[in-house]
Write an enzyme that holds these catalytic residues in place. Structure first.
Site, PDB file in Angstrom:
ATOM      1  N   LYS A 170       0.829  -1.209   0.000  1.00 35.20           N
ATOM      2  CA  LYS A 170       0.000   0.000   0.000  1.00 35.20           C
ATOM      3  C   LYS A 170       0.862   1.257   0.000  1.00 35.20           C
ATOM      4  CE  LYS A 170      -3.923  -2.283   2.207  1.00 35.20           C
ATOM      5  NZ  LYS A 170      -4.830  -2.342   3.388  1.00 35.20           N
ATOM      6  N   HIS A 174     -14.745 -21.428   0.277  1.00 37.12           N
ATOM      7  CA  HIS A 174     -13.791 -22.377   0.846  1.00 37.12           C
ATOM      8  C   HIS A 174     -13.909 -23.684   0.083  1.00 37.12           C
ATOM      9  CE1 HIS A 174     -12.312 -20.005   4.167  1.00 37.12           C
ATOM     10  NE2 HIS A 174     -13.547 -19.709   4.544  1.00 37.12           N
ATOM     11  N   ASP A 175     -13.053 -24.622   0.434  1.00 39.01           N
ATOM     12  CA  ASP A 175     -13.018 -25.906  -0.248  1.00 39.01           C
ATOM     13  C   ASP A 175     -14.402 -26.527  -0.391  1.00 39.01           C
ATOM     14  OD1 ASP A 175     -11.142 -28.403  -1.007  1.00 39.01           O
ATOM     15  OD2 ASP A 175     -12.777 -29.111   0.248  1.00 39.01           O
ATOM     16  N   ASN A 202     -17.278 -25.176  -0.464  1.00 37.78           N
ATOM     17  CA  ASN A 202     -18.129 -24.422  -1.386  1.00 37.78           C
ATOM     18  C   ASN A 202     -17.820 -24.785  -2.837  1.00 37.78           C
ATOM     19  OD1 ASN A 202     -17.350 -21.947   0.892  1.00 37.78           O
ATOM     20  ND2 ASN A 202     -19.451 -22.652   0.687  1.00 37.78           N
ATOM     21  N   ASP A 237      -9.176 -27.477  -2.857  1.00 37.96           N
ATOM     22  CA  ASP A 237      -8.009 -26.634  -2.596  1.00 37.96           C
ATOM     23  C   ASP A 237      -6.727 -27.244  -3.148  1.00 37.96           C
ATOM     24  OD1 ASP A 237      -9.453 -24.675  -1.349  1.00 37.96           O
ATOM     25  OD2 ASP A 237      -8.829 -25.187   0.686  1.00 37.96           O
TER      26      ASP A 237
END
Length: 400
Positions: free
Chosen positions: A83, A147-148, A150, A177
């Site tokens: 940033k 996540h995995d 999903n 994953d």
């Protein structure tokens, strides 16, 4: 070439130098967190790539320490605040020396920080830039978190995991994953890296974990092609629909994996059981016959403890194995002989070795997982930053 034309003899291949790492000289910048990306770059590091784990100066990679210890070995680490313009400049300098960059931010984040593929390709056209996300760089779900479970659920894979008549099951091996995020990314970026060596141009490799797990659902896809829909979980050939291919409970509440799918294995299995009369029942004609055979096998196998069956089936060659716990697998003589379990020299926890074996190279654990920013000064010095410049960056919070 005509039949009478002389042929040019093929030159013998040059011998591979002793323990020459196949990815030696390849530099990889790893901006990923948690599991899919770090596991991908772990494979690259284990094969000799110089993997630099780049974390922010805040939370960084917030993976549990035990996981970090397993997937960050053989890497170096630095911390950069992207940033800040000074931090962006540092990453640009790193990118000029790199062959591959792997990132796992949501689509658009890298671009907003000034370190997306267009910006980095402009200063290093040969760079391979790999993005690992849940749903990819485009499409209606591109900005959705996940996540995995999903990704597996959306891709129709979770629907295929479990026992007949019971709810879908969760796996402690994150299929999406690791298969989708880690291995598919490694395959894609290595293909692009190979091409970059020939053409001098890198590529943006877009890996969607959900895409990748869907692409590997080939076994249930057979039923979709043939019948228009997948079979319910636990009913297809490889998920419980056959008595000759399944898991059976032993007397001591352990399990035996019976994989006698082909007739020759089934016949050997029946011989070991002392039940040659079961040979003709390999593939019963209907569900009732399958259920009856499964019940009979369950009674036979359930009459003895697992150790009994291990001894009986040892060397039988009929695809029957114990269902081992992970800690038992670590001590299995086969995996030991294959060098799949490594004990660090510092006495730390055991590690799982690189599964890729090849001539001329032997995997080694030569660097423990680094602490965040452990090699910042070392790497900046390699880039030509002097001590005063490094201290100025640190004072400004651009590096950690």
């Amino acid at each position: 070439m005509t039949a009478s034309s002389p042929t040019t003899p093929t030159a013998p291949a040059a011998p591979v130098a002793a323990n020459a790492a196949p990815l030696a000289g390849v530099r990889v910048l790893d901006l990923t967190r948690l599991l899919p990306g770090p596991m991908c770059t772990l494979h690259l590091a284990d094969l000799g790539a110089d993997v630099i784990k780049v974390e922010d100066t805040g939370a960084g990679d917030y993976a549990a320490p035990a996981l970090r210890g397993l997937v960050q070995r053989n890497k170096r680490a630095m911390r950069i605040d992207l940033k800040q313009p000074e931090g962006v400049a540092v990453l640009h300098a790193l990118a000029r020396t790199a062959d591959v960059l792997v990132e796992g931010f949501r689509p658009g984040v890298m671009e907003r920080l000034g370190v997306g593929y267009p910006a980095l390709a402009a200063i290093h056209p040969k760079l391979v830039f790999c993005s690992i996300t849940g749903y990819g760089q485009d499409g209606p779900y591109r900005d959705e978190p996940g996540h995995d479970l999903n990704y597996c659920a959306l891709a129709g894979v979770t629907d295929q995991i479990g026992r007949a008549g019971e709810p879908p099951a969760l796996s402690n091996l994150p299929v999406a994953d690791l298969l989708g995020g880690s291995l598919t990314a490694a395959m894609g970026l290595l293909a692009a890296l190979f091409d970059a060596q020939r053409t001098g141009r890198g590529r943006h490799v877009d890996i969607a974990i959900a895409d990748s797990v869907l692409a590997h659902a080939v076994v249930p896809m057979i039923s979709v092609v043939k019948h228009g829909q997948a079979q319910p979980a636990g009913t297809d050939k490889l998920s419980g629909g056959l008595a000759c291919y399944g898991l059976y409970r032993t007397r001591d509440e352990r399990h035996l994996a019976v994989g006698a799918l082909e007739r020759k294995f089934w016949d050997s299995f029946c011989e070991v059981l002392g039940r040659e009369d079961l040979k003709p029942q390999h593939l019963p004609a209907d569900a009732a016959g399958t259920a009856a055979l499964r019940a009979e096998l369950a009674e036979i196998i359930g009459s003895q403890p697992l150790a009994h069956w291990q001894q009986r089936f040892a060397g039988s060659g009929c695809c029957v194995t114990p269902v081992q716990r992970l800690e038992e697998a670590l001590d299995d003589p086969h995996f030991r002989a294959r060098g799949m379990v490594v004990q660090p020299a510092d006495g730390g926890p055991r590690q799982l070795a690189c599964p890729v074996k090849m001539t001329g190279y032997e995997f080694a654990l030569y660097r423990a997982a680094p602490t965040p920013g452990q090699h910042s000064d070392e790497l900046l010095a390699e880039l030509g930053y002097g001590a005063e410049q490094r201290e100025a960056l640190r004072a400004a919070g651009a590096i950690g």
